[in-house]
Each structure stands twice: as C-alpha cells, then as structure tokens.
Motif scaffolding. Structure first.
Motif, PDB file in Angstrom:
ATOM      1  N   ALA A  68       0.840  -1.207   0.000  1.00  0.00           N
ATOM      2  CA  ALA A  68       0.000   0.000   0.000  1.00  0.00           C
ATOM      3  C   ALA A  68       0.872   1.252   0.000  1.00  0.00           C
ATOM      4  O   ALA A  68       0.528   2.257  -0.639  1.00  0.00           O
ATOM      5  CB  ALA A  68      -0.935   0.002   1.200  1.00  0.00           C
ATOM      6  N   GLY A  69       2.005   1.213   0.691  1.00  0.00           N
ATOM      7  CA  GLY A  69       2.917   2.355   0.697  1.00  0.00           C
ATOM      8  C   GLY A  69       3.541   2.581  -0.660  1.00  0.00           C
ATOM      9  O   GLY A  69       3.711   3.730  -1.099  1.00  0.00           O
ATOM     10  N   ILE A  70       3.914   1.495  -1.336  1.00  0.00           N
ATOM     11  CA  ILE A  70       4.493   1.618  -2.675  1.00  0.00           C
ATOM     12  C   ILE A  70       3.469   2.195  -3.648  1.00  0.00           C
ATOM     13  O   ILE A  70       3.802   3.011  -4.512  1.00  0.00           O
ATOM     14  CB  ILE A  70       5.000   0.245  -3.171  1.00  0.00           C
ATOM     15  CG1 ILE A  70       6.211  -0.173  -2.344  1.00  0.00           C
ATOM     16  CG2 ILE A  70       5.331   0.271  -4.647  1.00  0.00           C
ATOM     17  CD1 ILE A  70       6.652  -1.602  -2.579  1.00  0.00           C
ATOM     18  N   GLN A  71       2.210   1.794  -3.505  1.00  0.00           N
ATOM     19  CA  GLN A  71       1.152   2.285  -4.383  1.00  0.00           C
ATOM     20  C   GLN A  71       0.689   3.690  -4.014  1.00  0.00           C
ATOM     21  O   GLN A  71      -0.092   4.295  -4.731  1.00  0.00           O
ATOM     22  CB  GLN A  71      -0.042   1.327  -4.343  1.00  0.00           C
ATOM     23  CG  GLN A  71       0.260  -0.034  -4.910  1.00  0.00           C
ATOM     24  CD  GLN A  71      -0.884  -1.019  -4.702  1.00  0.00           C
ATOM     25  OE1 GLN A  71      -1.777  -0.788  -3.887  1.00  0.00           O
ATOM     26  NE2 GLN A  71      -0.837  -2.124  -5.433  1.00  0.00           N
ATOM     27  N   GLY A  72       1.157   4.201  -2.871  1.00  0.00           N
ATOM     28  CA  GLY A  72       0.779   5.547  -2.450  1.00  0.00           C
ATOM     29  C   GLY A  72      -0.534   5.598  -1.697  1.00  0.00           C
ATOM     30  O   GLY A  72      -1.101   6.669  -1.493  1.00  0.00           O
ATOM     31  N   LYS A  73      -1.032   4.455  -1.263  1.00  0.00           N
ATOM     32  CA  LYS A  73      -2.306   4.400  -0.544  1.00  0.00           C
ATOM     33  C   LYS A  73      -2.142   4.511   0.968  1.00  0.00           C
ATOM     34  O   LYS A  73      -3.124   4.655   1.677  1.00  0.00           O
ATOM     35  CB  LYS A  73      -3.032   3.094  -0.873  1.00  0.00           C
ATOM     36  CG  LYS A  73      -3.416   2.954  -2.323  1.00  0.00           C
ATOM     37  CD  LYS A  73      -4.077   1.629  -2.577  1.00  0.00           C
ATOM     38  CE  LYS A  73      -4.408   1.461  -4.053  1.00  0.00           C
ATOM     39  NZ  LYS A  73      -4.970   0.130  -4.331  1.00  0.00           N
ATOM     40  N   ALA A  74      -0.927   4.419   1.460  1.00  0.00           N
ATOM     41  CA  ALA A  74      -0.672   4.492   2.911  1.00  0.00           C
ATOM     42  C   ALA A  74       0.476   5.457   3.153  1.00  0.00           C
ATOM     43  O   ALA A  74       1.403   5.560   2.339  1.00  0.00           O
ATOM     44  CB  ALA A  74      -0.335   3.111   3.464  1.00  0.00           C
TER      45      ALA A  74
END
Length: 112
Positions: A68-74
């Motif tokens: 999620a962090g890599i995808q920018g969601k977290a």
C-alpha cells in the motif's frame, strides 16, 4: 475438608469475631473448594496454533502495508509501524523456534 487438630487447642481460639466461626476452618474450606474446581482453558496445542496464526497475520499485515505504501495508498508512518511490528513478530517466532529446538535436543540427549 481438613479438620483442625483438636487435641492441641491451637485453632479453636482464632475466630473472626462477628460470627465466632473458626478462621482456620474457613480458610481450609476455601482452599479445598478452590483445589476441587479445575479451570478449563485452552490447551497447549490451541495456544500454539493461535500464536502461529497471529504471527502469520502480523507478517501479512506488514506486507500489505508495504504494498500500500508503494502504491501511495498508505503514509510512511503506517508502513513503518506495520513493518516494525512484523519484524518484531518474526524475531519472536525465531527465538521461540530456537528454544523449542534446544529443548528437543536436550530431551534427545537424555539417557533412558
């Protein structure tokens, strides 16, 4: 219930004052009641299974947070918290595994 030794007269003088009941007899009766009732709880296998599933859940949570962090969601803080929790879980599981292996090796070294 365990009866007090009556010939010595040691236990008959200790009363609770209000009702005049023997304090030692009450205490021994309470101990006998507690000893007679067994508390049914989870077994060793259930505890170990629960611990393993919690560890897997924590590791999966760390992976999910990383993705999620890599995808920018977290945000970064959530990712770091989840990864550090997963790391601590992995260290605990590794230490626990090492203790179990050491105990197994100790048992196999025992002479019969």
């Amino acid at each position: 219930m365990i009866n007090p030794i009556e010939g010595l007269g040691l236990f008959t003088q200790q009363t609770d004052g209000a009702s005049g009941d023997n304090v030692i007899s009450k205490a021994l009766g309470a101990v006998a009641n507690v000893a007679g009732t067994a508390v049914a709880g989870p077994g060793f296998g259930e505890i170990m299974g629960s611990m393993a599933s919690d560890a897997v859940k924590s590791l999966k949570g760390g992976e999910t947070a990383s993705i999620a962090g890599i995808q920018g969601k977290a945000n970064t803080r959530e990712v770091v918290d989840a990864v550090m929790e997963a790391e601590q879980t992995l260290k605990t599981a590794t230490a626990f595994r090492d203790k179990i292996v050491a105990a197994y090796l100790d048992v196999t070294k025992m002479q019969i």
